[in-house]
Design a protein around this motif. Sequence first.
Motif, PDB file in Angstrom:
ATOM      1  N   GLY A 101      -0.068   3.368  -2.723  1.00 57.11           N
ATOM      2  CA  GLY A 101      -1.461   3.806  -2.827  1.00 57.11           C
ATOM      3  C   GLY A 101      -1.730   5.099  -2.081  1.00 57.11           C
ATOM      4  O   GLY A 101      -0.817   5.847  -1.717  1.00 57.11           O
ATOM      5  N   ASP A 102      -3.026   5.373  -1.805  1.00 58.02           N
ATOM      6  CA  ASP A 102      -3.434   6.639  -1.177  1.00 58.02           C
ATOM      7  C   ASP A 102      -2.870   6.783   0.232  1.00 58.02           C
ATOM      8  O   ASP A 102      -2.500   7.869   0.647  1.00 58.02           O
TER       9      ASP A 102
ATOM     10  N   PHE B  54       0.828  -1.213   0.000  1.00 64.04           N
ATOM     11  CA  PHE B  54       0.000   0.000   0.000  1.00 64.04           C
ATOM     12  C   PHE B  54       0.861   1.262   0.000  1.00 64.04           C
ATOM     13  O   PHE B  54       0.329   2.364  -0.099  1.00 64.04           O
TER      14      PHE B  54
ATOM     15  N   PRO C 211      -7.593  -0.111  -7.397  1.00 64.86           N
ATOM     16  CA  PRO C 211      -6.196  -0.129  -6.927  1.00 64.86           C
ATOM     17  C   PRO C 211      -5.626  -1.542  -7.102  1.00 64.86           C
ATOM     18  O   PRO C 211      -6.326  -2.529  -6.888  1.00 64.86           O
TER      19      PRO C 211
ATOM     20  N   ALA D  28      -3.623  -3.144  -5.333  1.00 65.64           N
ATOM     21  CA  ALA D  28      -3.625  -3.903  -4.068  1.00 65.64           C
ATOM     22  C   ALA D  28      -4.958  -4.619  -3.874  1.00 65.64           C
ATOM     23  O   ALA D  28      -5.007  -5.756  -3.394  1.00 65.64           O
ATOM     24  N   ASP D  29      -6.060  -3.949  -4.261  1.00 70.16           N
ATOM     25  CA  ASP D  29      -7.389  -4.567  -4.147  1.00 70.16           C
ATOM     26  C   ASP D  29      -7.506  -5.761  -5.090  1.00 70.16           C
ATOM     27  O   ASP D  29      -8.061  -6.803  -4.717  1.00 70.16           O
TER      28      ASP D  29
END
Length: 836
Positions: A448-449, A445, A671, A673-674
């Motif tokens: 990511g955000d 992550f 994303p 990761a998802d």
Amino acid sequence: LLRLFSLSGEFTHITVREEEKLELAKLVTKVPIPVKESPSEPSAKINILLQAYISRLKLDGFALVADMAFVQQSAARIMRCLFDIALRRKWSGLTRLTLAFANMITHRIWKSQSPLRQFEKVPDIVTRKLERKSDIEWSRYFDLTPPDLGELVGVPKMGRILHKFVHQFPKVDISAHVQPITRSLLRVELTVVPDYEFDVNVHGYVQLYHVIVDDVNGSNILHHEVFSLKRSSSEEEHTILFTVPVLDPLPPLYFVRLISDRWLHAETSIPISFASMILPPKFSPPTELLDLQPLPPTTLGEQALVKLYKFKEFNPIQTQTFHELFKADRNALICAPSGSGKLVCAEFAILRMLVSNSSGKCVYVVPKEEIATKVYENWQKRLGSILKQGQIVQLSGDTAPDLRLLAEAKIVICTVKQWDALSRRWRQRKAVQAVTLFIVDELHFLGGDIGPTMEIIISRMRYISSQQNGKKSSLRIIGIGASLANAKEIGEWMGVPSKSLFNFSPKMRPTPLEIYFQSFDQNNFSSRLMAMAKPVYAAVTRHSDEKPTLVFVPSRRQAQLTAIDLMSYRESLGEGTFVGKNAKADALSSVVGQLRDPALQQVVTEGIGFVNEGMSESDWKLVTELYRDGILSVLVCPFNLSWKINESSHLVIIMGTETYDGREKRYTDYPIADLLHMMGKACRQSVDSIGKCVILCHSPKKDHLKKLLYDPLPVESHLDRYLHDHFNSEIVTKTIGSMQDAVDYITWTFLYRRLSKNPNYYNLQGTSNVHLSEHLSEMVEAVLGDLEESKCCKMNDDGDVSPLNLGMISAYYYIQYTTIELIASSVTAKTKTRGV
């Protein structure tokens, strides 16, 4: 191209009649493109008729007029078909030519004629005058004023009308920002700015454009996607994100083109130069999975620890990492595919701490609240047997109660943001300094955000660890995540020795995973989802082998629709239901009566369930229990709940890889990761010998997805865009007291390590020390300047920084500096609570 068109099977029965030969011979001399065959050949006749139609030539013979009507009916369709073939074969030149011809046929004008002929209201005499002024390029028309245009055609009154039409021509400006992700992949951020007046009567409600990336010769298409510009957003700036492969050897440049689907001459192209591009170095190879004898839980020694594990042996990844995590106290990094049992690896380190350090304290940090809750429930049930009441806690986000929990607990589970808020004032908080084991899960992550905050807390814990040198309670940091391309670098940043770094390939799963891709050409999101409905049912029947299936969809509405579609297809084909073999009809009917949602009642009787974030807690529990017990064999779930549900399956179907982002008003990709997490759900260790995953996606995304899912992920830092709030909190805690302190603070971060490795990603033009120090100084100056402007801190001429009230408030309450600035500017001495 015209000869190829004339050989179409649709025209096989067209013949050349004797009486037409003379007229065809005359027409051959009038059409602009020479026809090689004799006019008596049927293919030559079709070629001539098509050119005559575009040229608007008059015909005499009735039979010839009838044939022309037939050719004209099919012409645009066949040309569009050739365009699609060329596009699929990735032939760039032919793609552009066939699209141009399709539009020439539609508008009945040649490309050499004035683009203004595409507007029906422009008089023929005016366009002819403009065509005589061939020395003035079309691009220059946009700079001319109404009087200039009137003078150009010799009719001053026409100036304003022509000016209006010129500025209704669908011209767009584009600019590209390019970032190398790996040596073979580029990320392109294309900014599209419409530069015309959108009129529904002229343009309809939507204008379509083709985004095409060509190689340096303009012969091969490297990427294609369709961009639709709606009237409602015709005055806004639009961003298109996509990736393109980098060819080897490195070409001098690529071309990005934006071509209108319906208008001639409406094409904008810009080059992407590689002259000054510095590609990142090659990544180190993944860790080899050794063929070791699987360890049994008895290896843990103490009987109380052995009882925690109900299975007979640890999987290969757990076996290989066991010694490093349970028998040593070094920092470690374990990167392995989702579904590999990495949580057990984290438990090894926790058990090591409990056995070897009676005063030890572990903090387990995850990016999402849902993961924290799942882990807390799991550990409370299992590890609770070897610990006292209140020694395993989950933080709530409220500072005062959390500090009490932290002081008393042995194992603390929290999210990245909660730990950031608690650990900011670590110098005053003894409980934070007392942490001996710090575990960060879902490390991928970082890209990511939540990545910037995750990066800050790891850097902070590394800094705390460096300050504690010589003390007994030294801090051990463990990182756990998906397979990463640059794991070696992350390991070095986290202080992990090379022998404690395990980065397994995405293919090394304890349960092998078969991945099937199916792509769809529909450009409209809703149409694409409708087209996926039948293939989803086909995938369930073909791959599930009557075992549990999870279907992930883009939204909660789609979850219900897909469940109903699956039920309808099953019923219409008369293939029974999806109810599990062990289910009893009476038990199922009694459960159905307890469900509140009528749509859910309908589908559950057929063995299908769906969940969403809006459903009642009782419905959620019932549906997930029915699925776990094998009564429902299909569960449909929105993708954003993939972290909340505990269930795994034999088959995972990902129905679409995009979702609508209301904030950005466009469809964005899931994303990565998802996606990896959803794929990891197809892993039932010791139940299945193999897992299956079917991914249904949009055609342009297929190659990119394959690359990301088959190869390990490279992770880049995004901290450079989110430094303000972190700087502010460190200024308040006096960690940053000057500009030099701020630069030193950045050197602890992952961003600092990536700057020299992939400079172009961070807008650096070189990797020398001068480039780096200049870039860091500029970054720090800009961030501190913004904070000073918003009255969060104060700087003097020597570069010393001190906090102000607003900065202290935003750091204490964990809110963004822009929020506090907005509130401060809106509040006056007379403002009441309601005004705020």
